[in-house]
Design an enzyme around this catalytic site. Structure first.
Site, mmCIF file in Angstrom:
data_model
loop_
_atom_site.group_PDB
_atom_site.id
_atom_site.type_symbol
_atom_site.label_atom_id
_atom_site.label_comp_id
_atom_site.label_asym_id
_atom_site.label_seq_id
_atom_site.Cartn_x
_atom_site.Cartn_y
_atom_site.Cartn_z
ATOM 1 N N ASN A 49 -33.105 -33.575 39.423
ATOM 2 C CA ASN A 49 -32.903 -32.131 39.251
ATOM 3 C C ASN A 49 -33.323 -31.345 40.486
ATOM 4 O O ASN A 49 -32.679 -30.364 40.854
ATOM 5 C CB ASN A 49 -33.682 -31.608 38.037
ATOM 6 C CG ASN A 49 -32.941 -31.803 36.740
ATOM 7 O OD1 ASN A 49 -31.775 -32.147 36.727
ATOM 8 N ND2 ASN A 49 -33.638 -31.597 35.639
ATOM 9 N N CYS A 50 -34.410 -31.764 41.104
ATOM 10 C CA CYS A 50 -34.924 -31.057 42.278
ATOM 11 C C CYS A 50 -33.928 -31.105 43.434
ATOM 12 O O CYS A 50 -33.726 -30.117 44.143
ATOM 13 C CB CYS A 50 -36.257 -31.667 42.717
ATOM 14 S SG CYS A 50 -37.485 -31.731 41.393
#
Length: 170
Positions: A49-50
Site C-alpha cells: 500500500n505504501c
C-alpha cells in the site's frame, strides 16, 4: 511512550529522525518551526500500500498541496535511513518530500501509534496516518484504524486537501 494516540492540538514531539544516513540527524520540530506542513507515516518503505498508493499519491499531487499552502512535506516510516533513501530514489522523490527514517521508533512511540507487524514484517511499525502541522502544532490527525492500520482510506491526499480548505475557511 504516549498513553493515547496523537490528536489535533498536540505539539510535534522533540524527536530525532534520520535522512539518508545514520549520521544525518533531523530534528522534526526544526522542520515545522514557523511553517505549515504535512506529515504522513506508513508501516514501511517498499511495502504494497505504501508503494502503490500512499507515497505516489503525495508525489503526484505535490504541486496541488503546495498551492494549498503546504511548505514542508515529510514521509516517515520505521525503517533504517538507507532504506528510506533507496525508496526515495526508486520513486524519484527528488527532494519534493523529506523521506525520514524513524529507526528507533522514537516518533512512533511519542505519538502513540505503534502497530504490531511482527507476524508479517518481523517487528513493530508505525500505523498509517497523516496530519497537518502549523508551527509545530497538529491541526489535524488522520489515523487509520481498520485492519490494524493497513487500510488506506482516511490518511490520503484528498483528506489533507479537504482539511486545508476547512482550516483556511476558519
Amino acid at each position: 511512550m504516549a498513553s493515547s494516540p496523537v490528536k489535533p492540538g498536540d505539539s510535534v514531539p522533540d524527536v530525532t529522525l534520520y535522512d539518508g544516513k545514520p549520521d544525518n540527524k533531523v530534528k522534526l520540530r526544526d522542520l515545522y518551526k514557523g511553517k505549515k506542513g504535512l506529515i504522513f507515516g506508513l508501516p514501511g518503505a517498499f511495502t504494497p500500500n505504501c508503494s502503490t498508493y500512499q507515497l505516489p499519491h503525495f508525489l503526484t499531487r505535490n504541486e496541488e498541496l503546495r498551492d494549498a499552502g503546504i511548505e514542508v512535506m515529510v514521509c516517515v516510516a520505521v525503517n533504517d535511513p538507507f532504506v528510506m533513501e533507496a525508496w526515495a530514489k526508486h520513486n524519484k522523490v527528488d527532494g519534493q518530500i523529506h523521506m525520514l527514517a524513524d529507526k528507533d521508533m522514537e516518533l512512533t512511540k511519542a505519538l502513540g501509534i505503534v502497530m504490531d507487524c511482527e507476524p508479517v514484517l518481523g517487528n513493530k511499525r508505525m500505523k498509517r496516518w497523516s496530519g497537518i502541522i502549523e508551527d509545530n502544532v497538529f491541526k489535524t490527525v488522520n489515523l487509520e484504524t481498520k485492519d490494524g492500520g493497513n487500510a488506506y482510506t482516511i490518511s490520503g491526499v484528498d483528506t489533507i486537501l479537504g482539511q486545508l480548505k476547512e482550516l483556511d475557511a476558519k
